[in-house]
Motif scaffolding. Structure first.
Motif, PDB file in Angstrom:
ATOM      1  N   ASP A 184       0.803  -1.222   0.000  1.00 22.31           N
ATOM      2  CA  ASP A 184       0.000   0.000   0.000  1.00 22.31           C
ATOM      3  C   ASP A 184       0.837   1.273   0.000  1.00 22.31           C
ATOM      4  OD1 ASP A 184       0.998  -0.580   2.555  1.00 22.31           O
ATOM      5  OD2 ASP A 184      -0.606   0.532   3.542  1.00 22.31           O
ATOM      6  N   ARG A 185       2.136   1.163   0.182  1.00 22.43           N
ATOM      7  CA  ARG A 185       2.944   2.368   0.381  1.00 22.43           C
ATOM      8  C   ARG A 185       3.045   3.269  -0.854  1.00 22.43           C
ATOM      9  NH1 ARG A 185       3.717   6.063   4.022  1.00 22.43           N
ATOM     10  NH2 ARG A 185       5.428   7.400   3.338  1.00 22.43           N
ATOM     11  N   PRO A 186       3.220   2.734  -2.068  1.00 20.86           N
ATOM     12  CA  PRO A 186       3.311   3.631  -3.233  1.00 20.86           C
ATOM     13  C   PRO A 186       2.089   4.526  -3.413  1.00 20.86           C
ATOM     14  CG  PRO A 186       4.133   1.464  -3.804  1.00 20.86           C
ATOM     15  CD  PRO A 186       3.511   1.342  -2.440  1.00 20.86           C
ATOM     16  N   GLN A 187       0.906   3.999  -3.123  1.00 22.15           N
ATOM     17  CA  GLN A 187      -0.303   4.823  -3.271  1.00 22.15           C
ATOM     18  C   GLN A 187      -0.311   5.988  -2.295  1.00 22.15           C
ATOM     19  OE1 GLN A 187      -0.341   1.452  -3.449  1.00 22.15           O
ATOM     20  NE2 GLN A 187      -0.867   1.371  -5.626  1.00 22.15           N
ATOM     21  N   VAL A 188       0.346   5.801  -1.157  1.00 19.80           N
ATOM     22  CA  VAL A 188       0.426   6.875  -0.166  1.00 19.80           C
ATOM     23  C   VAL A 188       1.498   7.884  -0.552  1.00 19.80           C
ATOM     24  CG1 VAL A 188       0.964   7.427   2.242  1.00 19.80           C
ATOM     25  CG2 VAL A 188      -0.400   5.391   1.705  1.00 19.80           C
ATOM     26  N   SER A 189       2.662   7.388  -0.938  1.00 20.99           N
ATOM     27  CA  SER A 189       3.801   8.286  -1.158  1.00 20.99           C
ATOM     28  C   SER A 189       3.837   8.924  -2.540  1.00 20.99           C
ATOM     29  CB  SER A 189       5.117   7.540  -0.899  1.00 20.99           C
ATOM     30  OG  SER A 189       5.312   6.522  -1.852  1.00 20.99           O
ATOM     31  N   LEU A 190       3.198   8.320  -3.532  1.00 21.00           N
ATOM     32  CA  LEU A 190       3.251   8.901  -4.879  1.00 21.00           C
ATOM     33  C   LEU A 190       2.713  10.332  -4.925  1.00 21.00           C
ATOM     34  CD1 LEU A 190       3.872   8.706  -7.884  1.00 21.00           C
ATOM     35  CD2 LEU A 190       1.619   7.658  -8.212  1.00 21.00           C
ATOM     36  N   PRO A 191       1.524  10.609  -4.380  1.00 25.17           N
ATOM     37  CA  PRO A 191       1.052  12.003  -4.386  1.00 25.17           C
ATOM     38  C   PRO A 191       2.000  12.944  -3.641  1.00 25.17           C
ATOM     39  CG  PRO A 191      -0.736  10.500  -3.815  1.00 25.17           C
ATOM     40  CD  PRO A 191       0.527   9.705  -3.770  1.00 25.17           C
ATOM     41  N   GLN A 192       2.646  12.440  -2.596  1.00 26.60           N
ATOM     42  CA  GLN A 192       3.599  13.264  -1.849  1.00 26.60           C
ATOM     43  C   GLN A 192       4.816  13.599  -2.706  1.00 26.60           C
ATOM     44  OE1 GLN A 192       4.374  10.710   1.491  1.00 26.60           O
ATOM     45  NE2 GLN A 192       2.385  11.108   2.459  1.00 26.60           N
ATOM     46  N   HIS A 193       5.308  12.611  -3.437  1.00 22.74           N
ATOM     47  CA  HIS A 193       6.446  12.855  -4.332  1.00 22.74           C
ATOM     48  C   HIS A 193       6.064  13.822  -5.455  1.00 22.74           C
ATOM     49  CE1 HIS A 193       8.289   8.924  -2.789  1.00 22.74           C
ATOM     50  NE2 HIS A 193       9.121   9.887  -2.465  1.00 22.74           N
ATOM     51  N   MET A 194       4.859  13.675  -5.964  1.00 23.13           N
ATOM     52  CA  MET A 194       4.410  14.575  -7.029  1.00 23.13           C
ATOM     53  C   MET A 194       4.327  16.016  -6.522  1.00 23.13           C
ATOM     54  SD  MET A 194       4.240  12.879  -9.731  1.00 23.13           S
ATOM     55  CE  MET A 194       3.747  11.398 -10.622  1.00 23.13           C
ATOM     56  N   ALA A 195       3.910  16.177  -5.269  1.00 25.32           N
ATOM     57  CA  ALA A 195       3.839  17.520  -4.681  1.00 25.32           C
ATOM     58  C   ALA A 195       5.236  18.121  -4.528  1.00 25.32           C
ATOM     59  CB  ALA A 195       3.139  17.460  -3.324  1.00 25.32           C
ATOM     60  N   ILE A 196       6.202  17.288  -4.148  1.00 26.09           N
ATOM     61  CA  ILE A 196       7.582  17.756  -4.040  1.00 26.09           C
ATOM     62  C   ILE A 196       8.086  18.209  -5.405  1.00 26.09           C
ATOM     63  CG2 ILE A 196       9.962  17.024  -3.589  1.00 26.09           C
ATOM     64  CD1 ILE A 196       8.741  15.034  -1.503  1.00 26.09           C
ATOM     65  N   ARG A 221       9.509  26.456  -8.721  1.00 21.81           N
ATOM     66  CA  ARG A 221      10.418  27.359  -8.007  1.00 21.81           C
ATOM     67  C   ARG A 221       9.744  28.031  -6.804  1.00 21.81           C
ATOM     68  NH1 ARG A 221      11.535  27.244 -13.393  1.00 21.81           N
ATOM     69  NH2 ARG A 221      13.729  26.999 -13.975  1.00 21.81           N
ATOM     70  N   ASN A 222       9.094  27.180  -6.000  1.00 19.64           N
ATOM     71  CA  ASN A 222       8.405  27.647  -4.799  1.00 19.64           C
ATOM     72  C   ASN A 222       9.091  27.040  -3.577  1.00 19.64           C
ATOM     73  OD1 ASN A 222       6.633  28.139  -2.651  1.00 19.64           O
ATOM     74  ND2 ASN A 222       4.830  28.066  -3.974  1.00 19.64           N
ATOM     75  N   PRO A 223      10.094  27.710  -3.033  1.00 20.68           N
ATOM     76  CA  PRO A 223      10.871  27.131  -1.926  1.00 20.68           C
ATOM     77  C   PRO A 223      10.034  26.751  -0.705  1.00 20.68           C
ATOM     78  CG  PRO A 223      12.008  29.028  -2.838  1.00 20.68           C
ATOM     79  CD  PRO A 223      10.635  29.020  -3.444  1.00 20.68           C
ATOM     80  N   ASP A 224       9.102  27.615  -0.313  1.00 18.86           N
ATOM     81  CA  ASP A 224       8.285  27.323   0.869  1.00 18.86           C
ATOM     82  C   ASP A 224       7.468  26.054   0.668  1.00 18.86           C
ATOM     83  OD1 ASP A 224       9.259  29.529   2.170  1.00 18.86           O
ATOM     84  OD2 ASP A 224       7.541  30.812   1.700  1.00 18.86           O
ATOM     85  N   ALA A 225       6.828  25.939  -0.490  1.00 16.09           N
ATOM     86  CA  ALA A 225       6.007  24.758  -0.783  1.00 16.09           C
ATOM     87  C   ALA A 225       6.873  23.517  -0.898  1.00 16.09           C
ATOM     88  CB  ALA A 225       5.212  24.971  -2.069  1.00 16.09           C
ATOM     89  N   ALA A 226       8.073  23.669  -1.466  1.00 20.01           N
ATOM     90  CA  ALA A 226       8.972  22.527  -1.625  1.00 20.01           C
ATOM     91  C   ALA A 226       9.423  21.998  -0.265  1.00 20.01           C
ATOM     92  CB  ALA A 226      10.178  22.924  -2.465  1.00 20.01           C
ATOM     93  N   GLY A 227       9.836  22.899   0.609  1.00 20.09           N
ATOM     94  CA  GLY A 227      10.257  22.483   1.939  1.00 20.09           C
ATOM     95  C   GLY A 227       9.122  21.831   2.709  1.00 20.09           C
ATOM     96  N   ARG A 228       7.923  22.410   2.582  1.00 18.80           N
ATOM     97  CA  ARG A 228       6.767  21.864   3.282  1.00 18.80           C
ATOM     98  C   ARG A 228       6.385  20.482   2.738  1.00 18.80           C
ATOM     99  NH1 ARG A 228       4.160  26.051   2.895  1.00 18.80           N
ATOM    100  NH2 ARG A 228       2.994  25.659   0.969  1.00 18.80           N
ATOM    101  N   ALA A 229       6.434  20.323   1.422  1.00 18.83           N
ATOM    102  CA  ALA A 229       6.063  19.042   0.811  1.00 18.83           C
ATOM    103  C   ALA A 229       7.042  17.940   1.215  1.00 18.83           C
ATOM    104  CB  ALA A 229       6.018  19.182  -0.708  1.00 18.83           C
ATOM    105  N   MET A 230       8.321  18.280   1.238  1.00 15.21           N
ATOM    106  CA  MET A 230       9.319  17.279   1.636  1.00 15.21           C
ATOM    107  C   MET A 230       9.143  16.910   3.100  1.00 15.21           C
ATOM    108  SD  MET A 230      11.848  15.341   0.695  1.00 15.21           S
ATOM    109  CE  MET A 230      12.613  16.005  -0.800  1.00 15.21           C
ATOM    110  N   HIS A 231       8.910  17.899   3.942  1.00 12.66           N
ATOM    111  CA  HIS A 231       8.738  17.612   5.371  1.00 12.66           C
ATOM    112  C   HIS A 231       7.494  16.755   5.605  1.00 12.66           C
ATOM    113  CE1 HIS A 231       8.222  18.193   9.698  1.00 12.66           C
ATOM    114  NE2 HIS A 231       9.485  18.539   9.712  1.00 12.66           N
ATOM    115  N   GLU A 232       6.404  17.048   4.910  1.00 12.06           N
ATOM    116  CA  GLU A 232       5.174  16.263   5.066  1.00 12.06           C
ATOM    117  C   GLU A 232       5.382  14.827   4.599  1.00 12.06           C
ATOM    118  OE1 GLU A 232       2.244  18.493   2.932  1.00 12.06           O
ATOM    119  OE2 GLU A 232       1.968  19.961   4.554  1.00 12.06           O
ATOM    120  N   HIS A 233       6.146  14.664   3.514  1.00 10.86           N
ATOM    121  CA  HIS A 233       6.421  13.314   3.018  1.00 10.86           C
ATOM    122  C   HIS A 233       7.205  12.507   4.042  1.00 10.86           C
ATOM    123  CE1 HIS A 233       7.917   9.950   0.778  1.00 10.86           C
ATOM    124  NE2 HIS A 233       9.146  10.432   0.733  1.00 10.86           N
ATOM    125  N   LEU A 234       8.277  13.064   4.582  1.00 11.44           N
ATOM    126  CA  LEU A 234       9.098  12.320   5.523  1.00 11.44           C
ATOM    127  C   LEU A 234       8.427  12.178   6.890  1.00 11.44           C
ATOM    128  CD1 LEU A 234      12.587  13.583   4.405  1.00 11.44           C
ATOM    129  CD2 LEU A 234      11.702  11.259   4.239  1.00 11.44           C
TER     130      LEU A 234
END
Length: 222
Positions: free
Chosen positions: A177-189, A196-209
């Protein structure tokens, strides 16, 4: 006394990998288990390597936190506790979030095209249920983000942290089940970095991890 996998995992079947990489792969995959002794003579015979090559490989893995040397006992696979793996991933989230922010600031059009291509490949392998290919693309994506960020100190820190908790991350990546959870997170990153949105990039990576941390913690009661 042998402390290494059977010949099915020998370097004859993995000629493209260095001895360090072969041993690392065996630890990650569980072919070498926590507290298993790594006797230099046995490792050398199993992999057709010299004792000096084995010693160098073990020293590299000790530096990465995958192996430990016990006085008067030699080297063995280091056991990383669940709590330690959680703490490592939390620290990694902070550092990789920084890298995502820096990547969003420095990304070129060529880099953006590359990241988007990785995202498309991830979608394709998830659609066909290829978890192994997805796991590899996961590592590729994180690696490219770190490279684009061009933060050597952060990259070195992440490599060390990831190595120590990699067995837990590998086990998590192989869950159906993990790819279905993490794929949208990776796409957001990818989207945040490419736009070129640093704030969104940092937030997306933090939410993923953070999600990875939660999944590792949940595995203790699964």
């Amino acid at each position: 006394m042998a402390s290494t996998p059977t010949a099915t995992q020998s370097n004859e079947t993995r000629p493209e990998l260095s001895l360090t990489e072969q041993l690392r792969q065996d630890i990650v995959a569980g072919n070498l288990v926590p507290h298993q002794r790594l006797v230099e003579a046995d490792v050398a015979e199993e992999h057709g390597a010299s004792r000096g090559e084995v010693r160098l490989a073990l020293n590299e893995l000790i530096t990465e936190g995958l192996v430990e040397r016990i006085p008067n006992r030699g080297a063995r696979v280091r056991k990383v506790s669940l709590q330690e793996a959680i703490e490592i991933t939390e620290v990694r989230a902070a550092v990789e979030s920084l890298c995502a922010r820096k990547a969003a600031e420095k990304i070129t059009d060529a880099h953006a095209a590359e990241l988007r291509d990785i995202g498309q490949q991830m979608q394709l392998v998830v659609d066909r249920g290829d978890r192994e290919a997805y796991s590899q693309l996961n590592r590729t994506l994180h690696g490219r983000v770190i490279e684009i960020a061009d933060q050597p100190t952060a990259a070195e820190t992440i490599a060390r942290l990831r190595g120590q908790a990699i067995r837990y991350h590998f086990q998590l990546a192989t869950r159906p089940d993990r790819p279905q959870v993490s794929l949208p997170q990776h796409m957001a990153i990818i989207e945040a970095i490419c736009t070129r949105n640093p704030d969104a990039a940092g937030r997306a990576m933090h939410e993923h991890l953070a999600s990875v941390t939660e999944a590792i913690a949940a595995s203790a009661v699964a």
